[in-house]
Motif scaffolding. Structure first.
Motif, PDB file in Angstrom:
ATOM      1  N   TYR A 142      10.383  19.929 -14.377  1.00  9.68           N
ATOM      2  CA  TYR A 142       9.113  20.624 -14.631  1.00  9.68           C
ATOM      3  C   TYR A 142       9.211  22.094 -14.210  1.00  9.68           C
ATOM      4  CZ  TYR A 142       4.405  22.322 -13.911  1.00  9.68           C
ATOM      5  OH  TYR A 142       3.285  23.106 -13.938  1.00  9.68           O
ATOM      6  N   LEU A 143       9.782  22.354 -13.032  1.00 10.22           N
ATOM      7  CA  LEU A 143       9.901  23.733 -12.561  1.00 10.22           C
ATOM      8  C   LEU A 143      10.805  24.562 -13.471  1.00 10.22           C
ATOM      9  CD1 LEU A 143      10.224  23.124  -8.713  1.00 10.22           C
ATOM     10  CD2 LEU A 143       8.209  23.928  -9.953  1.00 10.22           C
ATOM     11  N   ASN A 144      11.824  23.911 -14.023  1.00 16.64           N
ATOM     12  CA  ASN A 144      12.728  24.625 -14.918  1.00 16.64           C
ATOM     13  C   ASN A 144      12.035  25.045 -16.215  1.00 16.64           C
ATOM     14  OD1 ASN A 144      14.799  24.330 -13.084  1.00 16.64           O
ATOM     15  ND2 ASN A 144      15.721  22.566 -14.117  1.00 16.64           N
ATOM     16  N   ASP A 145      11.124  24.204 -16.687  1.00 17.71           N
ATOM     17  CA  ASP A 145      10.415  24.508 -17.938  1.00 17.71           C
ATOM     18  C   ASP A 145       9.093  23.751 -17.973  1.00 17.71           C
ATOM     19  OD1 ASP A 145       9.521  25.093 -20.451  1.00 17.71           O
ATOM     20  OD2 ASP A 145      11.320  24.431 -21.512  1.00 17.71           O
ATOM     21  N   PRO A 146       8.027  24.335 -17.407  1.00 16.37           N
ATOM     22  CA  PRO A 146       6.732  23.646 -17.338  1.00 16.37           C
ATOM     23  C   PRO A 146       6.141  23.295 -18.702  1.00 16.37           C
ATOM     24  CG  PRO A 146       6.768  25.541 -15.864  1.00 16.37           C
ATOM     25  CD  PRO A 146       7.984  25.640 -16.719  1.00 16.37           C
ATOM     26  N   ARG A 147       6.563  23.976 -19.748  1.00 20.27           N
ATOM     27  CA  ARG A 147       5.985  23.749 -21.069  1.00 20.27           C
ATOM     28  C   ARG A 147       6.735  22.700 -21.890  1.00 20.27           C
ATOM     29  NH1 ARG A 147       2.101  27.331 -22.379  1.00 20.27           N
ATOM     30  NH2 ARG A 147       1.872  29.173 -21.058  1.00 20.27           N
ATOM     31  N   ARG A 148       7.837  22.218 -21.358  1.00 19.61           N
ATOM     32  CA  ARG A 148       8.602  21.230 -22.111  1.00 19.61           C
ATOM     33  C   ARG A 148       7.806  19.931 -22.227  1.00 19.61           C
ATOM     34  NH1 ARG A 148      14.477  20.271 -20.078  1.00 19.61           N
ATOM     35  NH2 ARG A 148      14.777  22.250 -21.202  1.00 19.61           N
ATOM     36  N   ARG A 149       7.755  19.407 -23.436  1.00 18.57           N
ATOM     37  CA  ARG A 149       6.949  18.222 -23.687  1.00 18.57           C
ATOM     38  C   ARG A 149       7.648  16.973 -23.152  1.00 18.57           C
ATOM     39  NH1 ARG A 149       5.247  15.776 -29.676  1.00 18.57           N
ATOM     40  NH2 ARG A 149       4.187  13.914 -28.887  1.00 18.57           N
ATOM     41  N   THR A 150       6.855  16.065 -22.582  1.00 19.53           N
ATOM     42  CA  THR A 150       7.357  14.742 -22.222  1.00 19.53           C
ATOM     43  C   THR A 150       6.658  13.711 -23.105  1.00 19.53           C
ATOM     44  OG1 THR A 150       5.657  14.514 -20.503  1.00 19.53           O
ATOM     45  CG2 THR A 150       7.786  15.413 -19.833  1.00 19.53           C
ATOM     46  N   TYR A 151       7.238  12.526 -23.191  1.00 21.33           N
ATOM     47  CA  TYR A 151       6.720  11.483 -24.070  1.00 21.33           C
ATOM     48  C   TYR A 151       6.355  10.265 -23.229  1.00 21.33           C
ATOM     49  CZ  TYR A 151       8.691  14.408 -27.723  1.00 21.33           C
ATOM     50  OH  TYR A 151       8.979  15.469 -28.544  1.00 21.33           O
ATOM     51  N   GLU A 152       5.130   9.830 -23.322  1.00 19.86           N
ATOM     52  CA  GLU A 152       4.653   8.729 -22.496  1.00 19.86           C
ATOM     53  C   GLU A 152       4.051   7.628 -23.369  1.00 19.86           C
ATOM     54  OE1 GLU A 152       4.439   6.270 -20.004  1.00 19.86           O
ATOM     55  OE2 GLU A 152       4.938   8.181 -19.038  1.00 19.86           O
ATOM     56  N   LEU A 153       4.467   6.377 -23.129  1.00 25.92           N
ATOM     57  CA  LEU A 153       3.981   5.239 -23.908  1.00 25.92           C
ATOM     58  C   LEU A 153       3.059   4.319 -23.109  1.00 25.92           C
ATOM     59  CD1 LEU A 153       7.294   4.246 -25.752  1.00 25.92           C
ATOM     60  CD2 LEU A 153       5.460   5.752 -26.553  1.00 25.92           C
ATOM     61  N   ASN A 154       3.035   4.461 -21.785  1.00 29.99           N
ATOM     62  CA  ASN A 154       2.217   3.593 -20.943  1.00 29.99           C
ATOM     63  C   ASN A 154       0.831   4.214 -20.783  1.00 29.99           C
ATOM     64  OD1 ASN A 154       1.036   1.999 -18.988  1.00 29.99           O
ATOM     65  ND2 ASN A 154       2.826   1.969 -17.643  1.00 29.99           N
ATOM     66  N   TYR A 185       0.844  -1.181   0.000  1.00 30.76           N
ATOM     67  CA  TYR A 185       0.000   0.000   0.000  1.00 30.76           C
ATOM     68  C   TYR A 185       0.886   1.240   0.000  1.00 30.76           C
ATOM     69  CZ  TYR A 185      -3.954  -2.920   1.605  1.00 30.76           C
ATOM     70  OH  TYR A 185      -4.926  -3.871   1.721  1.00 30.76           O
ATOM     71  N   CYS A 186       0.389   2.318  -0.602  1.00 36.00           N
ATOM     72  CA  CYS A 186       0.985   3.630  -0.414  1.00 36.00           C
ATOM     73  C   CYS A 186      -0.133   4.581  -0.022  1.00 36.00           C
ATOM     74  CB  CYS A 186       1.687   4.116  -1.688  1.00 36.00           C
ATOM     75  SG  CYS A 186       2.744   5.564  -1.400  1.00 36.00           S
ATOM     76  N   LEU A 187      -0.047   5.097   1.194  1.00 35.07           N
ATOM     77  CA  LEU A 187      -1.077   5.961   1.765  1.00 35.07           C
ATOM     78  C   LEU A 187      -0.583   7.398   1.714  1.00 35.07           C
ATOM     79  CD1 LEU A 187      -1.936   3.726   4.854  1.00 35.07           C
ATOM     80  CD2 LEU A 187      -2.896   3.615   2.535  1.00 35.07           C
ATOM     81  N   PHE A 188      -1.367   8.276   1.114  1.00 35.82           N
ATOM     82  CA  PHE A 188      -0.896   9.600   0.723  1.00 35.82           C
ATOM     83  C   PHE A 188      -1.302  10.701   1.692  1.00 35.82           C
ATOM     84  CE2 PHE A 188       0.269   7.575  -3.091  1.00 35.82           C
ATOM     85  CZ  PHE A 188       1.062   8.443  -3.831  1.00 35.82           C
ATOM     86  N   CYS A 189      -0.358  11.655   1.846  1.00 31.47           N
ATOM     87  CA  CYS A 189      -0.600  12.924   2.529  1.00 31.47           C
ATOM     88  C   CYS A 189       0.063  14.018   1.697  1.00 31.47           C
ATOM     89  CB  CYS A 189      -0.029  12.888   3.947  1.00 31.47           C
ATOM     90  SG  CYS A 189      -0.292  14.430   4.880  1.00 31.47           S
ATOM     91  N   PRO A 190      -0.575  14.454   0.593  1.00 32.17           N
ATOM     92  CA  PRO A 190       0.023  15.530  -0.213  1.00 32.17           C
ATOM     93  C   PRO A 190       0.155  16.800   0.616  1.00 32.17           C
ATOM     94  CG  PRO A 190      -1.730  14.407  -1.423  1.00 32.17           C
ATOM     95  CD  PRO A 190      -1.828  13.954  -0.001  1.00 32.17           C
ATOM     96  N   VAL A 191       1.339  17.399   0.609  1.00 32.24           N
ATOM     97  CA  VAL A 191       1.614  18.571   1.439  1.00 32.24           C
ATOM     98  C   VAL A 191       1.307  19.863   0.679  1.00 32.24           C
ATOM     99  CG1 VAL A 191       3.404  19.831   2.699  1.00 32.24           C
ATOM    100  CG2 VAL A 191       3.330  17.319   2.784  1.00 32.24           C
ATOM    101  N   ASN A 192       1.849  19.982  -0.523  1.00 32.26           N
ATOM    102  CA  ASN A 192       1.595  21.138  -1.378  1.00 32.26           C
ATOM    103  C   ASN A 192       2.006  20.780  -2.805  1.00 32.26           C
ATOM    104  OD1 ASN A 192       4.476  21.502  -1.489  1.00 32.26           O
ATOM    105  ND2 ASN A 192       4.372  22.714   0.396  1.00 32.26           N
ATOM    106  N   GLU A 193       2.130  21.775  -3.669  1.00 31.39           N
ATOM    107  CA  GLU A 193       2.417  21.505  -5.075  1.00 31.39           C
ATOM    108  C   GLU A 193       3.787  20.885  -5.319  1.00 31.39           C
ATOM    109  OE1 GLU A 193      -0.788  24.598  -5.010  1.00 31.39           O
ATOM    110  OE2 GLU A 193       1.077  24.210  -3.903  1.00 31.39           O
ATOM    111  N   THR A 194       4.699  21.014  -4.378  1.00 31.77           N
ATOM    112  CA  THR A 194       6.059  20.506  -4.598  1.00 31.77           C
ATOM    113  C   THR A 194       6.556  19.590  -3.473  1.00 31.77           C
ATOM    114  OG1 THR A 194       6.986  22.525  -3.602  1.00 31.77           O
ATOM    115  CG2 THR A 194       6.741  22.500  -6.004  1.00 31.77           C
TER     116      THR A 194
END
Length: 356
Positions: free
Chosen positions: A324-336, A256-265
């Motif tokens: 992502y913080l360095n360049d939020p608009r940079r495209r990533t490539y995802e195959l899954n 299991y992974c139980l989440f507690c998101p703190v903030n955006e980063t």
């Protein structure tokens, strides 16, 4: 990114908030002892404390007098006392005592927020959302039923990650990164076979090769000695049951992974690894006290393995966040395709939290 129907604006999954109308895990039970502790759940500072009966309570972590943290104070009976001037608050968030209150003065009419909290399966679960919705829909914590089950040996690793929670979920759902983990690797050669999706969860079904097979008492030693491991085919199923994650590898392991998101980063989470003893039928006939002794004695037996996995994954996730913080608009490539489904669910749930 995706267009939100409510705002007609692009929604970036890397900045999505949470849907507060779920139960989140904010601490292990063992972390909340005699003194109050402060936690943060999506920008909300919260103080947890046990009263004199042992019950856990959760309040907004601020004294309304001078706005200092109540988590720096102490527990007095069933109340929480501020360290600055000694103002006390009950579990409902009401001020019930001021030590220097004059005889002609009334207690201040101030109240801080109280959060519903439950202690379940070794963890503190907190609901930060709409109380009417909680009562109306009888929303329940996901729970970890294996925690107290005598046939499962637990190991817990705390994840402290400088990244948005979406990066961690994607890492957990994408079983193609097994070669990252070297000797910590539990599986190999994963192949995605099927996806099952609705508005609350994403189930991904992989076929994989497992390094472990727990079918004899001595086989638990595979956790400690890599030379004893042998690859064999096993199903590897992973599920994002918003806002948490659960996985099974064959019949021997559940995580299991139980989440507690703190903030955006920043994301905090608890990774719980269970090794099953279900194959040992003779063990099940032994006295309960002995089985409990075995379970407790083997607690954290996979700590090195689990901590190693977490360390390597966090390093990659933090690199993703920084890129992502360095360049939020940079495209990533995802195959899954599982990753696109996870991102869609995150956006949907975040939107539900904003507009429900």
């Amino acid at each position: 990114m995706q267009v939100s129907p409510q705002t007609n604006q692009f929604v970036d999954v890397r900045t999505c908030g949470i849907n507060p109308n779920h139960w989140y895990v904010v601490a292990r039970s063992t972390e909340v002892r005699d003194e109050p502790i402060g936690v943060t759940l999506w920008h909300q500072a919260i103080v947890l404390y046990r009263d004199k009966t042992g019950k856990v309570h959760a309040l907004e972590d601020r004294c309304p007098h001078r706005q200092v943290k109540l988590s720096h104070g102490k527990v007095i009976g069933n109340e929480l006392e501020c360290a600055y001037h000694g103002w006390r608050f009950n579990w409902e968030g009401n001020c019930v005592a001021v030590p220097y209150l004059a005889s002609n003065q009334k207690l201040p009419n101030c109240k801080i927020r109280r959060y519903p909290v439950r202690e379940l399966d070794g963890f503190i679960w907190l609901f930060p959302g709409d109380l009417d919705k909680l009562d109306r829909n009888s929303i329940q914590p996901m729970g970890v039923p294996e925690w107290n089950h005598l046939n499962y040996i637990a190991t817990v690793s705390i994840i402290e990650c400088k990244g948005h929670y979406s990066f961690l979920i994607e890492n957990l759902m994408d079983m193609y990164h097994g070669h990252l983990h070297d000797d910590y690797q539990a599986w190999a050669s994963a192949v995605l076979k099927d996806l099952n999706i609705d508005n609350k969860r994403v189930n991904a079904y992989y076929e994989a090769q497992s390094y472990y097979k727990i079918d004899k008492i001595w086989s638990i030693s595979q956790l400690f000695f890599p030379a004893l491991r042998r690859l064999h085919p096993e199903p590897l199923d992973v599920s994002y049951v918003y806002p948490h994650w659960v996985s099974t590898l064959g019949k021997d392991f559940k995580i299991y992974c139980l989440f507690c998101p703190v903030n955006e980063t920043n994301t905090r989470a608890y990774l719980i690894h269970f090794t099953s003893l279900n194959a040992f039928w003779r063990l099940h006939k032994l006295p309960i006290w002995f089985r409990r002794f075995v379970k407790d004695s083997l607690f954290a037996s996979a700590q090195k393995l689990l901590d190693g996995l977490v360390r390597q994954d966090v390093e990659m996730i933090e690199q993703e966040q920084q890129a992502y913080l360095n360049d939020p608009r940079r495209r990533t490539y995802e195959l899954n395709p599982a990753i696109a489904s996870v991102q869609k669910l995150i956006r949907q749930q975040a939107a539900m939290g904003n507009y429900e």
